[in-house]
Design a protein around this motif. Sequence first.
Motif, mmCIF file in Angstrom:
data_model
loop_
_atom_site.group_PDB
_atom_site.id
_atom_site.type_symbol
_atom_site.label_atom_id
_atom_site.label_comp_id
_atom_site.label_asym_id
_atom_site.label_seq_id
_atom_site.Cartn_x
_atom_site.Cartn_y
_atom_site.Cartn_z
ATOM 1 N N PRO A 1 -28.055 46.785 69.716
ATOM 2 C CA PRO A 1 -28.381 47.756 70.155
ATOM 3 C C PRO A 1 -28.943 47.148 71.907
ATOM 4 N N SER A 2 -29.673 47.526 72.147
ATOM 5 C CA SER A 2 -30.245 47.318 73.927
ATOM 6 C C SER A 2 -31.781 46.456 73.442
ATOM 7 N N ASN A 3 -31.121 45.720 74.586
ATOM 8 C CA ASN A 3 -32.348 44.687 75.490
ATOM 9 C C ASN A 3 -33.000 45.802 75.666
ATOM 10 N N PRO A 4 -34.988 45.634 75.818
ATOM 11 C CA PRO A 4 -35.940 46.467 76.242
ATOM 12 C C PRO A 4 -35.176 46.575 78.434
ATOM 13 N N ASP A 5 -33.921 45.821 78.587
ATOM 14 C CA ASP A 5 -34.083 45.317 79.849
ATOM 15 C C ASP A 5 -32.334 45.910 80.006
ATOM 16 N N GLY A 6 -32.586 46.951 79.081
ATOM 17 C CA GLY A 6 -30.641 47.447 78.869
ATOM 18 C C GLY A 6 -30.018 47.059 78.464
ATOM 19 N N SER A 7 -29.528 45.599 78.583
ATOM 20 C CA SER A 7 -28.984 44.639 78.595
ATOM 21 C C SER A 7 -28.426 44.894 76.747
ATOM 22 N N LEU A 8 -27.295 43.980 76.691
ATOM 23 C CA LEU A 8 -26.148 44.454 75.223
ATOM 24 C C LEU A 8 -27.224 43.733 74.517
ATOM 25 N N ASP A 9 -27.897 43.623 73.151
ATOM 26 C CA ASP A 9 -28.231 43.023 72.399
ATOM 27 C C ASP A 9 -27.128 42.135 71.531
ATOM 28 N N THR A 10 -26.015 41.051 72.127
ATOM 29 C CA THR A 10 -25.059 40.460 70.278
ATOM 30 C C THR A 10 -25.539 40.003 69.944
ATOM 31 N N SER A 11 -26.860 39.522 69.301
ATOM 32 C CA SER A 11 -27.055 39.072 68.416
ATOM 33 C C SER A 11 -26.341 39.100 67.444
ATOM 34 N N ILE A 12 -26.384 40.240 66.830
ATOM 35 C CA ILE A 12 -25.874 40.571 65.163
ATOM 36 C C ILE A 12 -24.531 40.588 65.469
ATOM 37 N N ILE A 13 -24.006 40.696 66.013
ATOM 38 C CA ILE A 13 -22.479 40.332 66.064
ATOM 39 C C ILE A 13 -21.885 39.182 66.407
ATOM 40 N N ASP A 14 -23.226 38.297 67.063
ATOM 41 C CA ASP A 14 -22.925 36.659 67.072
ATOM 42 C C ASP A 14 -22.849 36.099 65.648
ATOM 43 N N ALA A 15 -24.113 36.560 65.475
ATOM 44 C CA ALA A 15 -24.061 36.048 63.921
ATOM 45 C C ALA A 15 -23.024 36.250 62.708
ATOM 46 N N ALA A 16 -22.615 37.346 63.063
ATOM 47 C CA ALA A 16 -21.473 37.952 61.967
ATOM 48 C C ALA A 16 -20.790 37.421 62.224
ATOM 49 N N THR A 17 -20.323 36.827 63.478
ATOM 50 C CA THR A 17 -19.045 36.216 63.817
ATOM 51 C C THR A 17 -18.868 34.903 64.073
ATOM 52 N N GLU A 18 -20.150 34.434 63.762
ATOM 53 C CA GLU A 18 -20.090 33.198 63.527
ATOM 54 C C GLU A 18 -19.442 32.379 61.829
ATOM 55 N N GLN A 19 -20.010 34.032 60.895
ATOM 56 C CA GLN A 19 -20.144 33.699 59.993
ATOM 57 C C GLN A 19 -18.591 33.585 59.520
ATOM 58 N N LEU A 20 -17.600 34.669 60.299
ATOM 59 C CA LEU A 20 -16.608 34.791 59.381
ATOM 60 C C LEU A 20 -16.135 33.876 60.256
ATOM 61 N N GLY A 21 -16.196 33.099 61.166
ATOM 62 C CA GLY A 21 -15.566 31.822 61.939
ATOM 63 C C GLY A 21 -15.361 31.297 60.640
ATOM 64 N N GLU A 22 -16.319 30.209 59.871
ATOM 65 C CA GLU A 22 -17.119 29.911 59.362
ATOM 66 C C GLU A 22 -16.066 29.016 57.969
ATOM 67 N N THR A 23 -16.378 30.752 57.692
ATOM 68 C CA THR A 23 -15.269 31.515 56.262
ATOM 69 C C THR A 23 -13.908 31.078 56.945
ATOM 70 N N LEU A 24 -13.690 31.535 57.670
ATOM 71 C CA LEU A 24 -11.922 30.932 58.406
ATOM 72 C C LEU A 24 -11.350 29.816 58.126
ATOM 73 N N ALA A 25 -11.997 28.856 58.262
ATOM 74 C CA ALA A 25 -12.027 27.637 58.222
ATOM 75 C C ALA A 25 -11.680 27.174 56.818
ATOM 76 N N ALA A 26 -12.162 28.042 55.918
ATOM 77 C CA ALA A 26 -11.545 27.792 54.648
ATOM 78 C C ALA A 26 -9.814 27.608 54.153
ATOM 79 N N LYS A 27 -9.762 29.240 55.695
ATOM 80 C CA LYS A 27 -7.856 29.816 55.215
ATOM 81 C C LYS A 27 -6.789 29.032 55.785
ATOM 82 N N ASP A 28 -5.947 28.707 55.359
ATOM 83 C CA ASP A 28 -5.388 28.491 56.061
ATOM 84 C C ASP A 28 -4.289 29.407 56.464
ATOM 85 N N GLY A 29 -3.538 29.567 57.514
ATOM 86 C CA GLY A 29 -2.568 30.704 57.701
ATOM 87 C C GLY A 29 -2.865 31.295 59.387
#
Length: 430
Positions: free
Chosen positions: A85-113
């Motif tokens: 979504p947009s921040n009030p100044d029109g810039s991109l609010d990436t907080s949701i995708i940042d958090a999901a990427t963080e959790q994805l990375g933490e999950t992938l830490a347990a994956k080989d390959g």
Amino acid sequence: MNISIIGSGYVGTTVAACLADLGHDVTNVDIDADIVETINAGDSPIDEPQLDGLIDEHSGERLRATTDYDAILDTELTFLTLTTPSNPDGSLDTSIIDAATEQLGETLAAKDGHHSVVVKSTVVPGTTREQLIPILERTSGGVVGDELHVATNPEFLREGSAVSDFLDPDRVVVGTSDDRIRDQLREVYSPLDGVPGEKLFETDVSTAAMIKYTNNSFLASKVSLINDIGNVCKEFGIDTYEVADALKLDDRISERFLRSGLGWGGSCFPKDVAAITHAATERGYQPAMLEAAVEVNDRQPRRLLSLMDRHVRVEGKPVAVLGLSFKPDTDDTRGSRAIPVIDGLQERGANVVAYDPAATENMREHFPDIEYADSAQSAVEGAVAALVVTDWAEIERLDDELDRMATPVVIDGRNAIDRRDGIVYEGLTW
Ligand code: UDX
């Protein structure tokens, strides 16, 4: 292929159901347990044609939903379909995708390959390389280009036709410099006609992101241009739709996105135009055409209300607002033109009586204190004015019911109602 999708909104749910329909095994991960339960019960969490049927058909077989990120470990490729979504100044609010990427990375830490990550969310050029990849490498311990593979794959589906837009796209755009994930995405989309082939457009990560912003900016600007011209036509008493009918005959212009009126809303045009404008300005270039497209779009609701003011004083009087969704056949009110229209009516002290076939509950969150009618007929009963905001088919059929109005003043923002004797009719740009 074994695919996971993080985020189950309009895009994520549609992509999950469609990829299952193409024959892939799909796991839709979302933090909302209700959404997960709905999908696993074979129902769609959003109101979108054909989606219910696809989920009913594939749920429990090739399509499953879960709140557990560990389910991703059984898949080979993950789409990120989170809202940006947009921040009030029109810039991109990436907080949701940042958090999901963080959790994805933490999950992938347990994956080989190997594991592949596809950014389908709309992010400005540079975000994937400068923000999402560093998060992924930091939290997974992996290296992009080694066991981690990243691509962007923007989506062009429209609400109300999301399934058909996905299954019969004008083009599939893939952005990556990594052969492995490029081949994987060719496999993901190979059941579609023209992929691989003339419908598959492969480029780098940033260019793919820019194609998405340019596409929406172009469409939004085209509507704002016909609205700017429409406002000129109105001053001359000329019907913009008559003019547009001739423009359609020029195949360089095409007939699409030439419907002049209240302008554009939705969850994409406003945020995408604002985000690319903000990002460009930050880098030292102000996109004058995009700023003008927004400026014209913002004028339209004010012009609709000014036309009403010419014919009737509404203070303390009931005014019908016909249509609340940002376009017909959806319950989505994000960016709806009804919002500035209702704001303007409240500034005038009018008693707003709103009607929409599907979007009432969503709009009630925005305006809890206005009256909501359960039919267009009852909305116009006794009203001193009726404003057409969304061109739903049932609103287009209104005719005799308009005679129930206290003063039959109809201000049409979507060219939905025919002018006729017995009513005072104003078209926004015709
Ligand atoms: C849009 C893009 O079309 C889609 O490719 C992208 O993925 C998401 O954003 P959407 O927002 O669902 O899709 O709706 P769309 O049908 O494009 O309409 C956007 C807005 O423009 C609506 O408010 C609509 O009322 C308005 N519009 C559209 C006009 O005012 N006139 C037109 O001629 C067409």
